[in-house]
Every structure is written in C-alpha cells, then in structure tokens.
Scaffold this motif. Structure first.
Motif, short mmCIF file in Angstrom:
data_model
loop_
_atom_site.label_atom_id
_atom_site.label_comp_id
_atom_site.label_asym_id
_atom_site.label_seq_id
_atom_site.Cartn_x
_atom_site.Cartn_y
_atom_site.Cartn_z
N GLY A 110 0.92 -1.54 -0.17
CA GLY A 110 0.32 0.05 0.19
C GLY A 110 1.29 1.52 -0.04
N TYR A 111 2.45 1.32 -0.05
CA TYR A 111 2.76 1.56 -0.29
C TYR A 111 4.25 1.70 -1.20
N SER A 112 4.77 2.95 -1.18
CA SER A 112 5.78 3.32 -2.47
C SER A 112 6.61 4.65 -1.99
N VAL A 113 8.21 4.75 -2.46
CA VAL A 113 8.95 5.37 -2.21
C VAL A 113 9.38 5.85 -3.59
N SER A 114 10.04 7.44 -3.17
CA SER A 114 11.17 7.42 -4.22
C SER A 114 12.27 8.38 -3.57
N ARG A 115 13.55 8.34 -4.10
CA ARG A 115 14.31 8.41 -3.36
C ARG A 115 14.92 9.16 -4.47
N GLN A 116 14.64 11.08 -4.88
CA GLN A 116 14.80 12.19 -5.56
C GLN A 116 16.20 12.33 -5.04
N ALA A 117 17.13 12.46 -3.95
CA ALA A 117 18.51 12.38 -4.55
C ALA A 117 18.77 11.64 -2.85
N GLN A 118 20.47 11.83 -2.27
CA GLN A 118 21.02 11.74 -0.99
C GLN A 118 20.18 12.25 -0.15
N ALA A 119 19.86 13.42 -0.62
CA ALA A 119 19.19 14.68 1.09
C ALA A 119 17.56 14.23 1.22
N LYS A 120 16.87 13.50 -0.31
CA LYS A 120 15.49 13.21 0.02
C LYS A 120 14.66 11.99 -0.57
N PHE A 121 13.81 11.83 0.46
CA PHE A 121 13.41 10.03 0.15
C PHE A 121 11.93 11.03 0.77
N SER A 122 10.90 10.69 -0.56
CA SER A 122 9.66 10.29 0.14
C SER A 122 8.36 9.36 -0.29
N LEU A 123 7.70 9.36 0.34
CA LEU A 123 6.99 8.13 0.31
C LEU A 123 5.50 8.87 0.19
N SER A 124 4.71 7.29 -0.63
CA SER A 124 3.71 7.71 -1.11
C SER A 124 2.86 6.90 -1.11
N LEU A 125 0.94 7.44 -0.55
CA LEU A 125 -0.04 6.29 -0.83
C LEU A 125 -0.48 6.66 -1.53
N GLU A 126 -0.53 5.20 -2.87
CA GLU A 126 -1.11 5.36 -3.51
C GLU A 126 -2.92 6.11 -3.74
N SER A 127 -3.59 5.09 -3.34
CA SER A 127 -4.47 5.00 -2.40
C SER A 127 -5.27 4.90 -1.33
N ALA A 128 -5.07 6.60 -0.09
CA ALA A 128 -5.14 6.24 0.64
C ALA A 128 -6.44 4.95 1.49
N ILE A 129 -6.24 4.43 2.95
CA ILE A 129 -6.59 4.14 3.08
C ILE A 129 -7.64 3.41 4.80
N PRO A 130 -7.97 3.83 5.27
CA PRO A 130 -8.61 4.57 6.81
C PRO A 130 -7.88 4.46 7.76
N ASN A 131 -7.34 2.43 8.00
CA ASN A 131 -5.77 1.84 8.02
C ASN A 131 -4.86 1.88 8.07
N GLN A 132 -4.34 3.38 7.32
CA GLN A 132 -3.26 3.89 7.23
C GLN A 132 -3.47 5.12 7.69
N THR A 133 -3.75 5.47 8.30
CA THR A 133 -4.14 6.38 9.70
C THR A 133 -3.09 6.08 10.87
N ALA A 134 -2.11 7.02 10.98
CA ALA A 134 -0.55 6.88 11.54
C ALA A 134 0.10 7.99 11.32
N LEU A 135 0.85 7.61 12.96
CA LEU A 135 2.20 8.34 12.94
C LEU A 135 3.38 8.22 11.93
N TYR A 136 3.78 8.87 11.18
CA TYR A 136 5.39 8.36 9.85
C TYR A 136 6.25 9.17 10.20
N PHE A 137 7.39 8.52 10.25
CA PHE A 137 8.74 9.14 10.85
C PHE A 137 9.13 8.84 9.61
#
Lengths: 113, 111
Positions: free
Chosen positions: A63-90
């Motif tokens: 249910g998640y995907s990521v992209s490392r755009q550069a050494q300094a940047k790392f993004s997390l994507s939820l393509e189609s969010a669902i309620p049980n992805q409600t959480a604190l992300y670090f």
C-alpha cells in the motif's frame, strides 16, 4: 533548522486519495528510512534506502511506495489511502555500518477518513 | 524473525530509580539500542550496547546480557521530564544493520 525535516506535519485526507509525505535531511547520510507508528505497536519499517539507487521493502510495504530523488530526499507515497493507514509516520537517517544510530524527523501525522 | 518484549507501562516517583527491562529473541545479534520518545515527538537515541555489561551515561545506564537475551535501561534521580516512552530496538544478524523496535514502555513519573 532540523537535521531531518518532514512535510507535511499534519494531513487529513479521504479514502482513495493519493498522498505524498516528504523527507529531506542535511546530515549527509546515505541511509534513509520510513517508519510507521501506531499506538501500542511501536515503530514498523515501511521502506529503506541505502543510497540513491537502492530501495528496499520493510516489514509493512503493502500500500506504500517510495522515491529517493537525491541523497538528501526520500518521499513516501500512498497511492490510494485507506483508513487503516491513519498513523504517525517518521522519516529517519543513519550514517551506515557500525552503531548506525537513527536520527528521526519530527513526524507526519496522517488521518484518512 | 525477531521477538522483543518490554513492559507496556511503568510508574515511578520523582527522585527515585527505575529499571526498564527488555528481553529479545533474534537470529543473530548485532547490537541493542534504547531510544526515548516524548509524546508526539521523534524518538531520540539514548544508548547502544553490543558487548555484555553496563554502559553508563549520566543519569542513564544500559545493561546487556547476550547469553540471556536481556537488557535493561536504568534511570536514576528521576525527573518529571523523564516521563516518556522508552523503545528497545535490537539489530539481528544479516548485513542490513537495521534494528527492529519493541512496542515501547511508557514511563510516568509523578511527584
């Protein structure tokens, strides 16, 4: 400025929406991580990256995907969010082998309605 | 896989000493960490043990026994600001050097 910066800090969205959480770091670390924290469940690893061309699944990557755009940047994507992805992300970074101590960002609180 | 067990919640009095235990079962062992996390904030690193024995750092000490799969975090001269969750994390065998976290122990310090 913080060593590890996460945006947004808080987000409320609806089921089915695409969401991106972004992380940038000024520590110069090669290793970056995304964790999810739910009450009473501790930190669970979603994805990690040891350098720009390296992406690895963690314990709970479905249910998640990521992209490392550069050494300094790392993004997390939820393509189609669902309620049980409600959480604190670090997002976290580390220098590498040896102690490999994690430095965490302040967290992104996501609520999916 | 890895199994990490620590108490869910503990309470203690300001000025006292508290010991938070962590037991683990892992395939291989490559170090044990303790992190502190205040409510709604990021975890911050407290200690790292890879060899048996006690590591002391100010009011905080961490102990490891690899043969027993056991560690504890000792907090002395408790202060109200020590109220937080304490996360035990264990790094198993293999080359990734990524720790697995326990569920954390919520410590409440009262006057």
């Amino acid at each position: 400025d913080a060593d590890v910066t996460q945006t947004p800090r808080n987000r409320i969205t609806k089921t089915g929406k695409r969401i991106m959480l972004e992380c940038s770091q000024t520590k110069g670390h090669d290793r970056m991580y995304w964790y999810r924290q739910d009450p009473g469940l501790g930190l669970q690893l979603i994805y990690y990256s040891f350098d720009v061309k390296d992406i690895n699944k963690g314990e709970i990557s479905d249910g998640y995907s990521v992209s490392r755009q550069a050494q300094a940047k790392f993004s997390l994507s939820l393509e189609s969010a669902i309620p049980n992805q409600t959480a604190l992300y670090f997002c976290a970074t580390s220098e590498g082998p040896g102690a490999n101590v994690l430095t965490f960002g302040a967290g992104s609180r996501l609520t999916v309605l | 896989g890895q199994n990490i067990d620590q108490p869910t919640e503990m309470t203690a009095t300001e000025g006292a000493i508290v010991q938070i235990n962590c037991t683990y079962q892992t395939s291989g062992f490559n170090g044990l960490f303790w992190y502190q996390q205040h409510a709604g904030e990021a975890p911050t690193f407290l200690s790292y043990n890879v060899l048996d024995g006690l590591e002391e750092k100010g009011r905080f000490s961490s102990f490891l026994s690899r043969s027993k799969g056991y560690s504890y975090l000792l907090l002395k001269e408790l202060q109200m600001k020590d109220s937080a969750s304490y996360l035990c994390a264990v790094r198993g065998g293999g080359g990734s050097y990524i720790p697995t976290f326990g569920r954390g122990t919520s410590l409440i310090v009262h006057p």
